[in-house]
Design an enzyme around this catalytic site. Sequence first.
Site, PDB file in Angstrom:
ATOM      1  N   HIS A 106       0.807  -1.221   0.000  1.00 10.90           N
ATOM      2  CA  HIS A 106       0.000   0.000   0.000  1.00 10.90           C
ATOM      3  C   HIS A 106       0.843   1.275   0.000  1.00 10.90           C
ATOM      4  O   HIS A 106       0.315   2.365  -0.223  1.00 10.90           O
ATOM      5  CB  HIS A 106      -0.993   0.003   1.176  1.00 10.90           C
ATOM      6  CG  HIS A 106      -0.389   0.212   2.532  1.00 10.90           C
ATOM      7  ND1 HIS A 106      -0.110  -0.819   3.387  1.00 10.90           N
ATOM      8  CD2 HIS A 106      -0.026   1.339   3.179  1.00 10.90           C
ATOM      9  CE1 HIS A 106       0.399  -0.332   4.506  1.00 10.90           C
ATOM     10  NE2 HIS A 106       0.454   0.974   4.408  1.00 10.90           N
ATOM     11  N   ASP A 136       0.072  -7.696   1.322  1.00  8.05           N
ATOM     12  CA  ASP A 136       0.524  -6.298   1.463  1.00  8.05           C
ATOM     13  C   ASP A 136       2.050  -6.214   1.460  1.00  8.05           C
ATOM     14  O   ASP A 136       2.643  -5.479   2.253  1.00  8.05           O
ATOM     15  CB  ASP A 136      -0.049  -5.671   2.742  1.00  8.05           C
ATOM     16  CG  ASP A 136       0.086  -4.150   2.736  1.00  8.05           C
ATOM     17  OD1 ASP A 136       0.202  -3.571   1.646  1.00  8.05           O
ATOM     18  OD2 ASP A 136       0.100  -3.548   3.833  1.00  8.05           O
ATOM     19  N   SER A 209       4.944   2.474   7.533  1.00  8.37           N
ATOM     20  CA  SER A 209       4.501   1.326   6.741  1.00  8.37           C
ATOM     21  C   SER A 209       5.683   0.701   6.034  1.00  8.37           C
ATOM     22  O   SER A 209       6.445   1.393   5.363  1.00  8.37           O
ATOM     23  CB  SER A 209       3.483   1.763   5.693  1.00  8.37           C
ATOM     24  OG  SER A 209       2.251   2.035   6.264  1.00  8.37           O
TER      25      SER A 209
END
Length: 472
Positions: A106, A136, A209
């Site tokens: 993402h 992911d 992230s």
Amino acid sequence: MQTVQSTARRWLVGVVCAVGVQAAWASASAVDFSDLVEQNAKAVVNISASAKAVRSKPSLQQQQQIPDIFKKFFGDDFGMPQQRDRQSFGSGFIISKDGYVLTNNHVVVDADKVVIRLNDRRELEADVVGTDERTDVALLKIKADDLPTVKIGNPDKLKVGQPVLAIGSPFGFDYSATAGIVSAKSRALPNESYVPFIQTDVAINPGNSGGPLFNADGEVIGINSQIYSRSGGYMGLAFAIPIDVAMEVADQLKAGGKVSRGYLGVVVQDVDRDLAEAYGLAKPAGALVAKVIPETPAEKAGLKEGDVITAFDGHDIGLSSELPQMIGRAKVGKKTPLTVLRDGKPQTLTFEVASLPNDADDDGGSTSGEPDIDSLHISIRNLNDQEKAQLKVDGGVVVMQVVDGVAADAGVRPGDIILKLNGQAIKETKDFVAIARKLPVNKAVPMLTLRQGQPKILAIRLEGKETEKKKR
């Protein structure tokens, strides 16, 4: 960093990224991580991904509303709202000296340009080798040699309560470190059925992230990916992708640019206490097969609705969420044993793992008295021909109304389609009544339903009429 938000019992997944400087527990803050940070910070990178906005042309009506004088100087799209280029930031870490970098999907999804900033302040444009939305995970490549790398650890050796540390760039504050402990392992999250997440209380915030999660030995054991939050910010629940899962994905992306994962072809649900009794299980465990999808490895292997899968390839299954995680990581084409409980007896079936498309023992209960079917407190009707065609079934009954009683306690809702009761097919209302009158008393039995087109098995326990009178 993705955010798993909870609002009125609903899970919402949003985008967030993470890590600021704080120790969440005294046990974690007592550990001196200074050497670990010094040794590994050079292998952690900051990632900036940008995508150009797609600017649509104004419609004819919109063009007509623009005065000609403005069109002459500013063009036909004068006055039209302009979309901004999208930009996202995250973290990552170098896994090979020749420039392979792991991060979250993402962070770089749909990006036109990805720039990696190294610890020595160099900025290099990266190629996206491949991404995998289901886990992911994204694999990037930069043109550089002799780069510092992280050491890959083994998440299987991780224990709940052990200290862990994350390094990342929360809100743009590069190379921030946060510490915490492992809160749980093998967590299943909504819409994330292929990842057994590591849960921690490490402070995670926008910007981290794809950053690494280290154990106390300085080994990467996960990729920080999501948080659970009602506010959108850190609330003490963070989730990391186990590094062994991520590395398996990276190897496939490196080899072919895409990921293939195992597929069985069933819809499963957890086994609660009543269903355990109904199926003759010693404890609530395993994956209950609610539906077998036609023309899949499950059908070819002989799996049936109502089977309870208790082990996969020799590994016991406690929760139904563990099964897709195990199958997803199984090698496509491999013949693998499944242990199932059918009619109260264990069986071993063998199925060949396929690639995921697109990418009861009756002796346990009392049988005194007659079953009191009035205690169900439901009204039902037959399915009409149009409903049968729409649902692709040849029989069943629709639940019209449910009031307090046995059915309500079991979770039956208006609109449910009842297809089977205690393993027997139901064509119409008279079948349901006939089967219900022969059910064992005070013993849970399975009932197969369709709810909003999805199969769901409920456990129904009818009491005897004599027992009911004594209660009153």
